[in-house]
Design a protein around this motif. Structure first.
Motif, PDB file in Angstrom:
ATOM      1  N   ARG A  48      -4.843   9.853   5.084  1.00 55.18           N
ATOM      2  CA  ARG A  48      -6.031   8.853   5.288  1.00 55.18           C
ATOM      3  C   ARG A  48      -7.167   9.526   4.808  1.00 55.18           C
ATOM      4  O   ARG A  48      -7.517  10.394   5.421  1.00 55.18           O
ATOM      5  N   ASP A  78      -3.313   4.413   3.826  1.00 55.57           N
ATOM      6  CA  ASP A  78      -3.944   3.258   4.078  1.00 55.57           C
ATOM      7  C   ASP A  78      -5.319   3.515   4.487  1.00 55.57           C
ATOM      8  O   ASP A  78      -5.647   4.534   5.005  1.00 55.57           O
ATOM      9  N   HIS A  79      -5.877   2.450   4.432  1.00 50.99           N
ATOM     10  CA  HIS A  79      -7.494   2.338   5.083  1.00 50.99           C
ATOM     11  C   HIS A  79      -8.383   3.411   4.430  1.00 50.99           C
ATOM     12  O   HIS A  79      -8.937   3.728   5.260  1.00 50.99           O
ATOM     13  N   GLU A  85      -5.536   7.415  -2.589  1.00 57.78           N
ATOM     14  CA  GLU A  85      -4.382   6.818  -3.168  1.00 57.78           C
ATOM     15  C   GLU A  85      -4.214   7.234  -4.742  1.00 57.78           C
ATOM     16  O   GLU A  85      -2.981   7.606  -5.143  1.00 57.78           O
ATOM     17  N   GLY A 107      -0.658   1.057   2.086  1.00 56.61           N
ATOM     18  CA  GLY A 107      -1.363   0.073   3.095  1.00 56.61           C
ATOM     19  C   GLY A 107      -2.674  -0.521   2.710  1.00 56.61           C
ATOM     20  O   GLY A 107      -2.644  -0.296   1.630  1.00 56.61           O
ATOM     21  N   GLU A 108      -2.922  -1.403   3.816  1.00 61.20           N
ATOM     22  CA  GLU A 108      -4.421  -1.905   3.398  1.00 61.20           C
ATOM     23  C   GLU A 108      -5.424  -0.801   2.901  1.00 61.20           C
ATOM     24  O   GLU A 108      -5.504   0.269   3.300  1.00 61.20           O
ATOM     25  N   SER A 109      -6.259  -1.448   2.268  1.00 55.24           N
ATOM     26  CA  SER A 109      -7.436  -0.612   1.678  1.00 55.24           C
ATOM     27  C   SER A 109      -8.775  -0.779   2.748  1.00 55.24           C
ATOM     28  O   SER A 109      -9.553   0.064   2.653  1.00 55.24           O
TER      29      SER A 109
END
Length: 589
Positions: A48, A78-79, A85, A107-109
């Motif tokens: 991350r 994610d996040h 990414e 996952g979520e950004s």
């Protein structure tokens, strides 16, 4: 019955008899057998906001001395608020054909809901819960794939030892971590825990951390990078999620896993038998979080350069470009280096390249090549009454060469009309966050001290209790000082230094500078120079330090490794002196 049916029946019967040990088949003595294949390994990676350091993280993974077709890689990200990414996808596209499998989950950004309004880097309860479930997912996947081992590793780890995997496997421990070096007392194991499972400093923690004790040690906690031997029966009880019913503390991935190990009598180990690599310590949360992460990664790379170690980036991930002024706001930056010390030049060039600093190479005046005739032509005279404070001897030729190296840079600054220059000697190492703190320091100097002349970046402090500049975080007024590792000079300071005609009453350059700002302790020498009105400042803490200190293994002084003036005069018979843009050849017949 056909012959083929008879043969098939005979083969089945033989195989059955062999299985029960009733008969055997003798093979040709020269028959070749393949060696056993290596155990299978799953590498689980959590990443991350790691884009700035992923090239070197993946360089360590790629370079592991282990067959890639025996490795599965599981990555979750994610996040993110950077290009993590994109970097992950680029690396996977290039490397996927080489590994048994690479799986990426994105996952979520956006930030976690309970992270909103908090500083970047904050560990919220939702974040802990999510990471705990991800680690359990990696553990379940490795078991489902019948992997022999699971290497858990975070993206802030930098592997140096190519044989890390093989060495950990050879230890045959249920759970074992390679001790990773850090910029502080933080590392990836705990020596002890409290009754509640929280951190406690053990008596031998520092001995293990500093490698006063080496080997493999039973510890209650390992994290960030460790190997789980899934072939060990006891490890099948390990879990992150759900937490054991007896676990009552707040959600925390490493504490829950440690609790699971202790509750199920699964021993954990750390080994410091080799240098395995380095890790980024916890970084201060806040708006500069991403930059601090990048700065610590840069510092780790600088440490590897200074220690002459290799930390190769991946060839399949583009390196992030420098994001700062190449000359740090100076007209020129000089690197002084003896031409007979190419090792130091190479090291400094690599370090400055990592920092993105543009510089001019300046060949140092080599004291071994100096003689009295050349010094007379320059007008060099030792200060009357000078004797080294410790050894009670006149100046050495190396000290004269060092002074002339700095002096000729001052003269070049004068000739080219520069307003500010920065000088580095070739035996320095840079502190963590060098670029960021350097800019902050320079802004403070210009804001608080109008018309400063000299600013030390690195030196040897000879007096304690130096006063801080008012309203400054980074600057002090220096007292008596040794060494000229790195310093900045302004146009006004240059005029003051040259006005004394210092080569006509020479003493070592690190004695001359403190004389000129009135901080020298030798009153007789002070009186030989007037006015002593240089306005001097110094970084505090210092931004560079020497590669080696006196007494450390590998320490070499190029100024001390030469003869005093009177002895060198007797030995000199021919000399070739090269001084920057002035090249003078002198032959004594």
């Amino acid at each position: 019955m056909r012959y083929t049916d008879i043969f098939k029946t005979w083969m089945v019967l033989c195989l059955a008899l062999i299985n029960f040990g009733i008969c055997y088949v003798e093979l040709d003595d020269e028959a070749e057998f393949q060696a056993e294949v290596e155990p299978t390994v799953t590498i689980a990676i959590l990443a991350r906001n790691a884009a700035s350091n992923l090239p070197w993280f993946f360089g360590g993974i790629e370079n592991l001395n282990y067959p890639k077709h025996r490795i599965d890689i599981w990555i979750s990200t994610d996040h993110n608020e950077d290009d993590t990414e994109s970097v992950l996808k680029t690396w996977i596209d290039a490397m996927k054909p080489l590994y048994h499998n690479i799986n990426l989950t994105i996952g979520e950004s956006s930030r976690y809901v309970d992270e909103a309004g908090e500083h970047l880097g904050h560990w919220s309860e939702m974040r802990y819960d999510h990471v705990i479930r991800l680690r359990q997912e990696a553990l379940d996947l490795a078991r489902h794939r019948w992997s022999d081992y699971l290497l858990m590793i975070d993206s802030d780890q930098f592997i140096h030892d190519r044989n890390l995997l093989r060495h950990l496997i050879s230890q045959d421990k249920p759970v074992i971590a390679p001790m990773m070096n850090s910029t502080s007392l933080y590392t990836n194991f705990w020596g002890a825990v409290t009754d509640d499972g929280f951190y406690k400093r053990s008596d031998d923690y520092l001995d293990i951390l500093e490698r006063f004790k080496t080997g493999t040690f039973n510890v209650p906690m390992v994290h960030s990078i460790f190997l789980i031997n899934l072939r060990h029966e006891v490890t099948r009880h390990l879990q992150y999620y759900p937490p054991h019913p007896a676990y009552v503390a707040a959600p925390d991935d490493i504490i829950q896993f440690s609790f699971s190990a202790r509750y199920n009598n699964v021993p954990m180990f750390v080994t410091n038998a080799r240098y395995y690599g380095s890790l980024i310590p916890p970084v201060e949360k806040g708006p500069k979080f991403l930059q601090l992460v990048a700065d610590y990664g840069l510092y780790i790379r600088l440490v590897h350069i200074h220690e002459e170690l290799v930390l190769e980036p991946s060839k399949h991930v583009p390196l992030p470009p420098p994001k700062f002024d190449n000359k740090l706001g100076f007209d020129e930056i000089y690197l002084i280096n003896l031409e007979r010390r190419p090792d130091r030049r190479i090291m400094m060039e690599q370090a400055l390249a990592e920092l993105g600093i543009e510089y001019k190479y300046f060949p140092a005046v080599d004291g071994r090549q100096l003689n009295e005739t050349y010094l007379d032509q320059l007008g060099v005279k030792q200060l009357e009454g000078y004797l080294d404070p410790y050894h009670k001897r006149p100046m050495k030729m190396g000290e004269i060469g060092c002074f002339l190296s700095h002096y000729f840079i001052w003269k070049e600054m004068e000739e080219k009309g520069y307003n500010r220059i920065l000088i580095f000697e070739d035996d320095v190492r840079f502190r963590v966050n060098f670029i960021r703190y350097f800019y902050e320091m320079m802004a403070e100097a210009d804001r608080h001290i109008n018309g400063w002349d000299l600013l030390y970046i690195g030196r040897k402090i000879m007096q304690n209790n130096e006063d801080f500049v008012i309203n400054s975080r980074h600057l002090v007024y220096p007292g008596y000082t040794y060494w000229t590792l790195s310093y900045a000079v302004t146009r006004s300071g240059l005029k003051k230094l040259l006005a004394q005609d210092p080569i006509a009453k020479m003493l070592p350059v690190d004695e001359y500078l403190p004389i000129m700002f009135g901080a020298h302790t030798n009153k007789e020498w002070l009186e030989k120079f007037f006015p002593r009105d240089v306005t001097a400042l110094s970084a505090n803490p210092l931004f560079v330090e020497p590669l080696k200190y006196i007494g450390e293994e590998g320490y070499v002084s190029d100024t001390e490794d030469s003869l005093p003036i009177t002895e060198s005069k007797q030995e000199a018979s021919s000399v070739e002196v090269c001084v920057s843009s002035i090249r003078l050849h002198v032959v004594l017949l």
